[in-house]
Scaffold this motif. Sequence first.
Motif, PDB file in Angstrom:
ATOM      1  N   SER A   1       0.828  -1.193   0.000  1.00 53.92           N
ATOM      2  CA  SER A   1       0.000   0.000   0.000  1.00 53.92           C
ATOM      3  C   SER A   1       0.876   1.261   0.000  1.00 53.92           C
ATOM      4  O   SER A   1       0.602   2.225  -0.721  1.00 53.92           O
TER       5      SER A   1
ATOM      6  N   ALA B   1       0.477   5.244  -0.613  1.00 49.39           N
ATOM      7  CA  ALA B   1      -0.042   5.668   0.689  1.00 49.39           C
ATOM      8  C   ALA B   1       1.089   6.265   1.513  1.00 49.39           C
ATOM      9  O   ALA B   1       2.188   5.723   1.541  1.00 49.39           O
TER      10      ALA B   1
ATOM     11  N   GLU C   1      -4.045   6.747   5.376  1.00 51.98           N
ATOM     12  CA  GLU C   1      -4.200   6.332   3.975  1.00 51.98           C
ATOM     13  C   GLU C   1      -4.147   4.816   3.839  1.00 51.98           C
ATOM     14  O   GLU C   1      -4.886   4.231   3.057  1.00 51.98           O
ATOM     15  N   VAL C   2      -3.247   4.195   4.625  1.00 50.36           N
ATOM     16  CA  VAL C   2      -3.168   2.725   4.601  1.00 50.36           C
ATOM     17  C   VAL C   2      -4.484   2.134   5.098  1.00 50.36           C
ATOM     18  O   VAL C   2      -5.016   1.180   4.535  1.00 50.36           O
TER      19      VAL C   2
ATOM     20  N   GLU D   1      -7.105   2.402   2.457  1.00 55.21           N
ATOM     21  CA  GLU D   1      -6.875   1.514   1.328  1.00 55.21           C
ATOM     22  C   GLU D   1      -7.053   0.033   1.674  1.00 55.21           C
ATOM     23  O   GLU D   1      -7.596  -0.729   0.878  1.00 55.21           O
TER      24      GLU D   1
END
Length: 56
Positions: A17, A22, A27-28, A31
């Motif tokens: 990721s 990311a 963000e991780v 996702e």
Amino acid sequence: MYVCLCKGVSDRKIRESVEGGARSWREVQQETGCGTQCGKCACVGKTITREAVKTE
Ligand code: FES
């Protein structure tokens, strides 16, 4: 190794990721879904993310 059992996210998936763009734990999470259910994996997930971002 699985980091997040709720969402079936491995440490490798977190690194992928980050490789895919990311740049933060948030963000991780967005996702992969890691840490978005019971939250128990958040500490480990965050650490792996931080390490991965550092080595990018
Ligand atoms: Fe990751 Fe539960 S183990 S949210």
